[in-house]
Design a protein around this motif. Structure first.
Motif, PDB file in Angstrom:
ATOM      1  N   HIS A 258      -2.377  17.340   4.036  1.00 32.32           N
ATOM      2  CA  HIS A 258      -1.941  18.049   5.251  1.00 32.32           C
ATOM      3  C   HIS A 258      -1.882  19.529   4.888  1.00 32.32           C
ATOM      4  O   HIS A 258      -1.439  19.886   3.791  1.00 32.32           O
ATOM      5  N   THR A 259      -2.376  20.410   5.795  1.00 33.73           N
ATOM      6  CA  THR A 259      -2.467  21.838   5.460  1.00 33.73           C
ATOM      7  C   THR A 259      -1.413  22.672   6.188  1.00 33.73           C
ATOM      8  O   THR A 259      -0.811  22.204   7.162  1.00 33.73           O
ATOM      9  N   ARG A 260      -1.275  23.916   5.752  1.00 33.26           N
ATOM     10  CA  ARG A 260      -0.284  24.821   6.373  1.00 33.26           C
ATOM     11  C   ARG A 260      -0.578  25.045   7.859  1.00 33.26           C
ATOM     12  O   ARG A 260       0.314  25.344   8.631  1.00 33.26           O
ATOM     13  N   ASN A 261      -1.848  24.881   8.288  1.00 29.39           N
ATOM     14  CA  ASN A 261      -2.193  25.069   9.701  1.00 29.39           C
ATOM     15  C   ASN A 261      -2.254  23.764  10.479  1.00 29.39           C
ATOM     16  O   ASN A 261      -2.894  23.685  11.530  1.00 29.39           O
ATOM     17  N   ASP A 262      -1.586  22.752   9.965  1.00 28.06           N
ATOM     18  CA  ASP A 262      -1.524  21.444  10.626  1.00 28.06           C
ATOM     19  C   ASP A 262      -2.883  20.822  10.870  1.00 28.06           C
ATOM     20  O   ASP A 262      -3.234  20.435  11.996  1.00 28.06           O
TER      21      ASP A 262
ATOM     22  N   VAL B 294       5.001   8.745   0.667  1.00 29.76           N
ATOM     23  CA  VAL B 294       5.622   9.760  -0.183  1.00 29.76           C
ATOM     24  C   VAL B 294       4.973  11.113   0.089  1.00 29.76           C
ATOM     25  O   VAL B 294       3.743  11.220   0.146  1.00 29.76           O
ATOM     26  N   VAL B 295       5.813  12.134   0.274  1.00 31.06           N
ATOM     27  CA  VAL B 295       5.321  13.481   0.571  1.00 31.06           C
ATOM     28  C   VAL B 295       5.542  14.384  -0.645  1.00 31.06           C
ATOM     29  O   VAL B 295       6.668  14.462  -1.162  1.00 31.06           O
ATOM     30  N   VAL B 296       4.471  15.039  -1.088  1.00 27.85           N
ATOM     31  CA  VAL B 296       4.561  16.013  -2.187  1.00 27.85           C
ATOM     32  C   VAL B 296       4.064  17.360  -1.646  1.00 27.85           C
ATOM     33  O   VAL B 296       3.036  17.411  -0.954  1.00 27.85           O
ATOM     34  N   GLY B 297       4.752  18.438  -1.966  1.00 27.04           N
ATOM     35  CA  GLY B 297       4.361  19.761  -1.469  1.00 27.04           C
ATOM     36  C   GLY B 297       3.117  20.291  -2.187  1.00 27.04           C
ATOM     37  O   GLY B 297       3.099  20.398  -3.408  1.00 27.04           O
TER      38      GLY B 297
ATOM     39  N   MET C 164       0.846  -1.207   0.000  1.00 22.37           N
ATOM     40  CA  MET C 164       0.000   0.000   0.000  1.00 22.37           C
ATOM     41  C   MET C 164       0.878   1.253   0.000  1.00 22.37           C
ATOM     42  O   MET C 164       1.744   1.405   0.859  1.00 22.37           O
ATOM     43  N   LEU C 165       0.640   2.127  -0.960  1.00 24.31           N
ATOM     44  CA  LEU C 165       1.381   3.398  -1.032  1.00 24.31           C
ATOM     45  C   LEU C 165       0.569   4.502  -0.342  1.00 24.31           C
ATOM     46  O   LEU C 165      -0.617   4.680  -0.624  1.00 24.31           O
ATOM     47  N   HIS C 166       1.224   5.226   0.568  1.00 21.09           N
ATOM     48  CA  HIS C 166       0.585   6.368   1.239  1.00 21.09           C
ATOM     49  C   HIS C 166       1.119   7.651   0.612  1.00 21.09           C
ATOM     50  O   HIS C 166       2.337   7.876   0.610  1.00 21.09           O
ATOM     51  N   LEU C 167       0.212   8.452   0.094  1.00 27.51           N
ATOM     52  CA  LEU C 167       0.607   9.698  -0.561  1.00 27.51           C
ATOM     53  C   LEU C 167       0.084  10.887   0.240  1.00 27.51           C
ATOM     54  O   LEU C 167      -1.123  10.991   0.475  1.00 27.51           O
ATOM     55  N   VAL C 168       0.993  11.761   0.666  1.00 27.39           N
ATOM     56  CA  VAL C 168       0.581  12.919   1.455  1.00 27.39           C
ATOM     57  C   VAL C 168       0.867  14.201   0.676  1.00 27.39           C
ATOM     58  O   VAL C 168       2.020  14.451   0.280  1.00 27.39           O
ATOM     59  N   ILE C 169      -0.179  14.993   0.428  1.00 24.24           N
ATOM     60  CA  ILE C 169       0.002  16.325  -0.159  1.00 24.24           C
ATOM     61  C   ILE C 169       0.218  17.243   1.049  1.00 24.24           C
ATOM     62  O   ILE C 169      -0.722  17.459   1.823  1.00 24.24           O
ATOM     63  N   ALA C 170       1.427  17.735   1.225  1.00 18.93           N
ATOM     64  CA  ALA C 170       1.788  18.350   2.504  1.00 18.93           C
ATOM     65  C   ALA C 170       1.980  19.859   2.429  1.00 18.93           C
ATOM     66  O   ALA C 170       2.331  20.398   1.378  1.00 18.93           O
ATOM     67  N   ASP C 171       1.774  20.489   3.603  1.00 18.42           N
ATOM     68  CA  ASP C 171       1.892  21.942   3.706  1.00 18.42           C
ATOM     69  C   ASP C 171       1.026  22.616   2.632  1.00 18.42           C
ATOM     70  O   ASP C 171       1.393  23.666   2.075  1.00 18.42           O
TER      71      ASP C 171
ATOM     72  N   MET D  66     -11.547  15.677   8.766  1.00 14.43           N
ATOM     73  CA  MET D  66     -10.417  16.565   9.049  1.00 14.43           C
ATOM     74  C   MET D  66     -10.076  16.525  10.538  1.00 14.43           C
ATOM     75  O   MET D  66     -10.963  16.586  11.382  1.00 14.43           O
ATOM     76  N   GLU D  67      -8.786  16.410  10.844  1.00 17.01           N
ATOM     77  CA  GLU D  67      -8.324  16.424  12.241  1.00 17.01           C
ATOM     78  C   GLU D  67      -7.150  17.366  12.373  1.00 17.01           C
ATOM     79  O   GLU D  67      -6.373  17.507  11.428  1.00 17.01           O
ATOM     80  N   GLU D  68      -7.005  17.979  13.555  1.00 20.13           N
ATOM     81  CA  GLU D  68      -5.809  18.784  13.803  1.00 20.13           C
ATOM     82  C   GLU D  68      -4.642  17.835  14.001  1.00 20.13           C
ATOM     83  O   GLU D  68      -4.677  16.993  14.899  1.00 20.13           O
ATOM     84  N   LYS D  69      -3.641  17.953  13.145  1.00 21.60           N
ATOM     85  CA  LYS D  69      -2.512  17.022  13.231  1.00 21.60           C
ATOM     86  C   LYS D  69      -1.337  17.541  12.417  1.00 21.60           C
ATOM     87  O   LYS D  69      -1.525  18.062  11.320  1.00 21.60           O
ATOM     88  N   SER D  70      -0.141  17.390  12.963  1.00 20.04           N
ATOM     89  CA  SER D  70       1.046  17.797  12.194  1.00 20.04           C
ATOM     90  C   SER D  70       1.428  16.672  11.240  1.00 20.04           C
ATOM     91  O   SER D  70       0.974  15.522  11.393  1.00 20.04           O
TER      92      SER D  70
END
Ligand SMILES: C[S@@+](CC[C@H](N)C(=O)[O-])C[C@H]1O[C@@H](n2cnc3c(N)ncnc32)[C@H](O)[C@@H]1O
Length: 219
Positions: free
Chosen positions: A87-91, A175-178, A1-8, A131-135
């Motif tokens: 993941h958003t700029r406000n965590d 994998v993290v992508v901005g 399983m690949l986890h893809l995070v669109i971050a910040d 949606m959850e508050e999380k870094s």
């Protein structure tokens, strides 16, 4: 399983400091919403963004929209081999069920995100998005991947197909992508930086390259 995070990701409601700005007030009025309930959008709020720190990169829900359309409609996702997170700029972290159909229409997508910020889940009952508050660090801790890779134009250079093979060789890679238009990640990310090309690419192009080259080895 690949986890893809669109971050910040530059996905947020209009910040308190600018909710009285005419660009936000008029836009909210046109949409029959309260100024504090509208998504910040650089296309419409350009003059208000000038008053914000990092204003030149903020208010870009369109980046998240295109990345999600590409990722969730992919073959890897249909085959149950992908999990996508924003993941958003406000965590905040948005958990997305794989069967979610993201609206193709941008305005409808914006409305969906606004109700997610308001209610924490959408739609009520099905809870396809939550949606959850999380870094980013907390999200990675929770997923417990066996490899973390940060897509970065200054990372170790690797051909997309070779990177797909590395991902396919792991049980649960992340994998993290901005999800931002300019500059660098704001979050500290523990992981190996990988560059897929000698020049900067759009976030959605990188999402596509990752998924298609992962599919090449696992389908
Ligand atoms: C539009 S870029 C971010 C802004 C970029 N630093 C700039 O100033 O043009 C969005 C994301 O795509 C990924 N990315 C961009 N170019 C890349 C490359 N050559 N190799 C791997 N990932 C890349 C990174 O994750 C980056 O955060």
């Amino acid at each position: 399983m690949l986890h893809l995070v669109i971050a910040d990701s530059e996905l947020e409601l209009a910040p308190k400091s600018i909710v009285d700005h005419p660009a936000i007030v008029n836009y909210a009025k046109r949409r029959n919403k309260k100024p504090e309930e509208v998504l910040l959008d650089s296309t419409y709020h350009h003059s208000a963004l000038k008053k914000l720190e990092d204003g030149e990169r903020r208010g870009r829900p369109d980046i998240v929209h295109v990345c999600l359309l590409n990722a969730l409609e992919s073959i890897a996702n249909k085959e149950g081999k992908l999990r996508v997170y924003v993941h958003t700029r406000n965590d905040e972290v948005i958990y997305i069920k794989p069967e979610t159909r993201i609206p193709r229409n941008y305005n409808r997508f914006v409305g969906l995100m606004e109700s997610l910020f308001k209610n924490g889940v959408v739609p009520e009952g099905l809870e396809l998005l939550r949606m959850e508050e999380k870094s980013l660090a907390e999200l990675i801790d929770e997923i417990k991947p066996d490899g973390v890779f940060v897509m970065h134009e200054n990372g170790e250079s690797m051909k997309p197909q070779e990177f797909g093979k590395v991902l396919a060789g792991l049980q649960s890679p992340l994998v993290v992508v901005g999800g931002f238009p300019h500059g660098d990640f704001r979050s500290e990310i523990p992981g190996k930086k990988i560059s897929l090309y000698k020049a900067p690419l759009m976030a959605w192009t990188v999402v596509n390259e990752i998924i298609i080259n992962f599919e090449h080895w696992v389908l």
